[in-house]
Design an enzyme around this catalytic site. Structure first.
Site, PDB file in Angstrom:
ATOM      1  N   LYS A  96       0.838  -1.199   0.000  1.00 49.31           N
ATOM      2  CA  LYS A  96       0.000   0.000   0.000  1.00 49.31           C
ATOM      3  C   LYS A  96       0.879   1.257   0.000  1.00 49.31           C
ATOM      4  CE  LYS A  96      -3.797  -2.054   2.676  1.00 49.31           C
ATOM      5  NZ  LYS A  96      -4.757  -2.592   1.742  1.00 49.31           N
ATOM      6  N   ARG A 130      -6.215  -7.753  -9.572  1.00 48.99           N
ATOM      7  CA  ARG A 130      -6.837  -9.042  -9.900  1.00 48.99           C
ATOM      8  C   ARG A 130      -8.301  -8.812 -10.220  1.00 48.99           C
ATOM      9  NH1 ARG A 130      -9.916  -9.397  -5.112  1.00 48.99           N
ATOM     10  NH2 ARG A 130      -8.843  -8.424  -3.373  1.00 48.99           N
ATOM     11  N   GLU A 149      -2.877   6.647   8.580  1.00 50.02           N
ATOM     12  CA  GLU A 149      -3.809   7.403   7.745  1.00 50.02           C
ATOM     13  C   GLU A 149      -4.793   8.112   8.649  1.00 50.02           C
ATOM     14  OE1 GLU A 149      -6.119   5.103   4.907  1.00 50.02           O
ATOM     15  OE2 GLU A 149      -4.445   5.058   3.524  1.00 50.02           O
TER      16      GLU A 149
HETATM   17  P1  ADP Z   1      -7.829  -3.977   2.455  1.00 52.22           P
HETATM   18  O1  ADP Z   1      -6.555  -4.196   1.742  1.00 52.22           O
HETATM   19  O2  ADP Z   1      -7.931  -4.767   3.699  1.00 52.22           O
HETATM   20  O3  ADP Z   1      -9.001  -4.095   1.555  1.00 52.22           O
HETATM   21  P2  ADP Z   1      -8.332  -1.079   2.399  1.00 52.22           P
HETATM   22  O4  ADP Z   1      -7.310  -0.022   2.493  1.00 52.22           O
HETATM   23  O5  ADP Z   1      -8.926  -1.317   1.049  1.00 52.22           O
HETATM   24  O6  ADP Z   1      -7.726  -2.444   2.970  1.00 52.22           O
HETATM   25  O7  ADP Z   1      -9.497  -0.753   3.428  1.00 52.22           O
HETATM   26  C1  ADP Z   1     -10.557  -1.650   3.697  1.00 52.22           C
HETATM   27  C2  ADP Z   1     -11.714  -0.898   4.331  1.00 52.22           C
HETATM   28  O8  ADP Z   1     -11.301  -0.243   5.536  1.00 52.22           O
HETATM   29  C3  ADP Z   1     -12.297   0.218   3.488  1.00 52.22           C
HETATM   30  O9  ADP Z   1     -13.247  -0.265   2.557  1.00 52.22           O
HETATM   31  C4  ADP Z   1     -12.914   1.114   4.542  1.00 52.22           C
HETATM   32  O10 ADP Z   1     -14.148   0.608   4.985  1.00 52.22           O
HETATM   33  C5  ADP Z   1     -11.932   1.015   5.697  1.00 52.22           C
HETATM   34  N1  ADP Z   1     -10.918   2.091   5.645  1.00 52.22           N
HETATM   35  C6  ADP Z   1      -9.724   2.037   5.018  1.00 52.22           C
HETATM   36  N2  ADP Z   1      -9.030   3.194   5.161  1.00 52.22           N
HETATM   37  C7  ADP Z   1      -9.809   4.009   5.888  1.00 52.22           C
HETATM   38  C8  ADP Z   1      -9.659   5.353   6.410  1.00 52.22           C
HETATM   39  N3  ADP Z   1      -8.551   6.069   6.197  1.00 52.22           N
HETATM   40  N4  ADP Z   1     -10.675   5.871   7.147  1.00 52.22           N
HETATM   41  C9  ADP Z   1     -11.789   5.144   7.399  1.00 52.22           C
HETATM   42  N5  ADP Z   1     -11.986   3.892   6.952  1.00 52.22           N
HETATM   43  C10 ADP Z   1     -11.024   3.311   6.211  1.00 52.22           C
HETATM   44  P1  ADP Z   2     -12.478  -8.011  -2.916  1.00 50.12           P
HETATM   45  O1  ADP Z   2     -12.284  -8.835  -4.140  1.00 50.12           O
HETATM   46  O2  ADP Z   2     -13.702  -7.226  -2.967  1.00 50.12           O
HETATM   47  O3  ADP Z   2     -11.296  -7.172  -2.532  1.00 50.12           O
HETATM   48  P2  ADP Z   2     -11.965  -9.321  -0.427  1.00 50.12           P
HETATM   49  O4  ADP Z   2     -11.274  -8.115   0.083  1.00 50.12           O
HETATM   50  O5  ADP Z   2     -12.972  -9.960   0.446  1.00 50.12           O
HETATM   51  O6  ADP Z   2     -12.724  -9.031  -1.773  1.00 50.12           O
HETATM   52  O7  ADP Z   2     -10.837 -10.364  -0.855  1.00 50.12           O
HETATM   53  C1  ADP Z   2     -11.073 -11.365  -1.817  1.00 50.12           C
HETATM   54  C2  ADP Z   2     -10.488 -12.663  -1.382  1.00 50.12           C
HETATM   55  O8  ADP Z   2      -9.096 -12.570  -1.283  1.00 50.12           O
HETATM   56  C3  ADP Z   2     -10.974 -13.145  -0.060  1.00 50.12           C
HETATM   57  O9  ADP Z   2     -11.061 -14.540  -0.133  1.00 50.12           O
HETATM   58  C4  ADP Z   2      -9.875 -12.688   0.898  1.00 50.12           C
HETATM   59  O10 ADP Z   2      -9.811 -13.513   2.015  1.00 50.12           O
HETATM   60  C5  ADP Z   2      -8.662 -12.830   0.037  1.00 50.12           C
HETATM   61  N1  ADP Z   2      -7.580 -11.874   0.283  1.00 50.12           N
HETATM   62  C6  ADP Z   2      -7.557 -10.565  -0.027  1.00 50.12           C
HETATM   63  N2  ADP Z   2      -6.372 -10.020   0.264  1.00 50.12           N
HETATM   64  C7  ADP Z   2      -5.620 -11.002   0.785  1.00 50.12           C
HETATM   65  C8  ADP Z   2      -4.279 -11.071   1.285  1.00 50.12           C
HETATM   66  N3  ADP Z   2      -3.457 -10.031   1.291  1.00 50.12           N
HETATM   67  N4  ADP Z   2      -3.837 -12.256   1.755  1.00 50.12           N
HETATM   68  C9  ADP Z   2      -4.649 -13.319   1.744  1.00 50.12           C
HETATM   69  N5  ADP Z   2      -5.903 -13.323   1.272  1.00 50.12           N
HETATM   70  C10 ADP Z   2      -6.395 -12.190   0.803  1.00 50.12           C
HETATM   71 MG    MG Z   3      -9.384  -2.980  -0.089  1.00 48.72          MG
END
Ligand code: ADP
Ligand code: ADP
Ligand code: MG
Length: 499
Positions: free
Chosen positions: A118, A294, A202
């Site tokens: 990230k 992906r 953040e």
């Molecule tokens: P991941 O890799 O786990 O998907 P993301 O950065 O996409 O991580 O964040 C996942 C979720 O966490 C977002 O969809 C949002 O709901 C929450 N989130 C992430 N960053 C922030 C932020 N700066 N402030 C508030 N909520 C956040």
């Molecule tokens: P999206 O496709 O909307 O981002 P999710 O955040 O739920 O959906 O992630 C999709 C799939 O990939 C899920 O099965 C989740 O557990 C897996 N996944 C996402 N990021 C990782 C990661 N960094 N390591 C392992 N599994 C991951």
């Molecule tokens: Mg995300």
């Protein structure tokens, strides 16, 4: 250009089936891999050939890059599709597939490694003036330094794992007193979950929407955006309901976000399908969060509103074809909503509920698509993601999509495991969801176990009345249900803002 003749799908369940279906339509043969837990799974039966890759644990099966590549060579596959999860965002896997003389149906190892961190992703995107949530540019290591930064940004802040994904590795910090403790926890969680402990800070956005843009690029450098998906209905920072388009995005914002997303993709020389995620505050300012390199779980809603088959497009790009559409050719038609049907118990904190699908009947009829990976009588294995399938409803507009979703939830019969169907119905019927004025705290602010019994007894007619009586601007109709969670709960301020 190398035409692909046989694809090995390095995944399981619904996404493996989804990919094989498109391959079949293109006249491409398919190879399934499976662990010992998945021997009788539909994706194994569906494939032209199948090969057991190891014991149930994914570390001994679906994550074994070398063994999977070896299987592909052994069975004469010329390409590998990784699906989502597992090896899909593993840069070295993409590289190894390439080195083995096979085609990886996904982006280059370079794109994956830039966007997989990230921090690196934000630094790449920053060169293109993409709006970012206030925060640190680098990993924080020194607690005192980190505290000073947090103080400057202003509490609450979010500590995030740079290698994080799937909602894991995030901690909200409300004050300086608990900062050190939370930071230590974040680092150890990140190390345990991702093998890499870098964390960054953040600003925590209080009442955000999650809006993401589907992008698509080819190997000639063309990149377009296929509009947005709103995924604000989440639990544990993970999506449960997604829709396209978002109810609150204007054509101007759509264009601005789309163009920003294209730049993010270009910052990593991106090709294939990708998703650029943004968070949006109540003033509808948007900020870049991360890029997923992906196919996304929720890609079907985009397929329905664009009438494109994203898997076919991925395959064509992997073969070296130029995109067959330009930005100006793309138009949104209708509205689509997806409900992730998880084997989880919404009455018990959405904890996974493992068991046998005693009864399993899919809904049918106009505008309904079910992407799943199970049959009646099968047991949901404990080893993997507990998603049973995805229920997707399409309508000429949002109202019709919601009505169809509710009708399909009523038709869907699942017994033997707790699941998110009734929760989905509760969401569809909730005035705040219907109005479009919801944020990522919907579950915390509006949902509690007791809501389910009443939601289930509601008749479709009542829902129609809610739908008919509510418009985007009639404030008086959108009665805020009492927050029975007991907490003060940051109530959605989207309500006022979107008048
Ligand atoms: P991941 O890799 O786990 O998907 P993301 O950065 O996409 O991580 O964040 C996942 C979720 O966490 C977002 O969809 C949002 O709901 C929450 N989130 C992430 N960053 C922030 C932020 N700066 N402030 C508030 N909520 C956040
Ligand atoms: P999206 O496709 O909307 O981002 P999710 O955040 O739920 O959906 O992630 C999709 C799939 O990939 C899920 O099965 C989740 O557990 C897996 N996944 C996402 N990021 C990782 C990661 N960094 N390591 C392992 N599994 C991951
Ligand atoms: Mg995300």
């Amino acid at each position: 250009m190398a035409k692909i003749k046989k694809i090995l799908v390095a995944n399981r369940g619904e996404i493996a089936l989804r990919i094989m279906r498109s391959a079949k339509e293109m006249g491409i043969a398919t190879v399934a891999i499976f662990s010992e837990a998945d021997r009788n799974s539909p994706h194994v039966k569906y494939a032209d050939e199948a090969i057991c890759i190891g014991p149930p644990l994914s570390s001994q099966s679906y994550l074994l890059a070398d063994k999977i590549i070896q299987a592909a060579k052994q069975l004469g596959a010329d390409a590998i599709h990784p699906g989502y999860g597992f090896l899909s965002e593993n840069a070295s896997f993409s590289q190894k597939v390439d080195d083995a003389g096979l085609i990886f149906i996904g982006p280059s190892a370079h794109s994956i490694s830039v966007m997989g961190s990230k921090i690196a992703a934000k630094n790449a995107a920053a060169k293109y003036n993409i709006p970012m949530v206030p925060g640190t540019k680098d990993a924080v290591t020194d607690v005192e330094e980190a505290k000073a930064i947090a103080e400057k940004i202003g509490y609450p802040v979010l500590l995030k794992a740079s290698a994080g994904g799937g909602g894991k590795g995030m901690r909200i910090v409300n004050s300086k007193e608990v900062f050190e403790e939370e930071m230590n926890r974040a680092v150890s969680e990140a190390t345990a979950a991702f093998g890499e402990g870098s964390v960054f800070i953040e600003k925590y956005i209080g009442s955000p929407k999650h809006i993401e843009i589907q992008v698509f690029g080819d190997k000639k450098g063309n990149v377009v955006y296929l509009f947005e998906r709103e995924c604000s209905i989440q639990r544990r920072y993970q999506k449960v309901v997604e829709e396209a388009p978002s109810a609150v995005i204007t054509p101007e914002i759509r264009k601005a976000m789309g163009e920003a997303a294209v730049k993010v993709a270009q910052s990593a020389n991106y090709y294939g399908a990708g998703t650029v995620e943004f968070i949006m505050d109540e003033q509808r300012n948007f900020y870049f969060l991360e890029m997923n390199t992906r196919l996304q779980v929720e890609h079907p809603v985009t397929e329905l509103i664009t009438r494109l088959d994203l898997v076919k497009e991925q395959i064509k790009v992997a073969e070296g074809e130029e995109l067959s559409f330009k930005q100006e050719d793309l138009k949104i038609k209708g509205h689509a909503i997806e409900l992730r049907v998880y084997a989880e118990d919404p009455k018990n904190n959405f904890l996974p509920d493992i068991g046998k699908l005693e009864k399993y009947r899919r809904p049918q009829g106009p505008g309904i698509r079910v992407d799943d990976g199970f049959e009646e009588g099968m047991t949901i294995p404990i080893y993997y993601d507990p998603m049973i399938g995805k229920l997707i409803a399409y309508g000429k507009d949002r109202e019709e999509a919601i009505a169809r979703m509710i009708r399909a939830i009523d038709e869907y019969e699942i017994t033997g495991v707790e699941n998110t169907l009734a929760f989905g119905k509760y969401v569809m019927q909730h005035p705040e969801f219907v109005s479009g004025r919801f944020d990522t705290h919907f579950v915390k602010n509006h949902f509690s176990p007791d809501k389910l019994s009443t939601a289930i007894s509601n008749e479709l007619a009542e829902v129609a009345a809610v739908l008919a009586g509510l418009t985007f601007t009639t404030e008086s109709n959108s009665k805020e249900p009492v927050n029975s969670n007991g907490g003060s709960g940051t109530k959605s301020r989207w309500k006022e803002r979107l008048k």
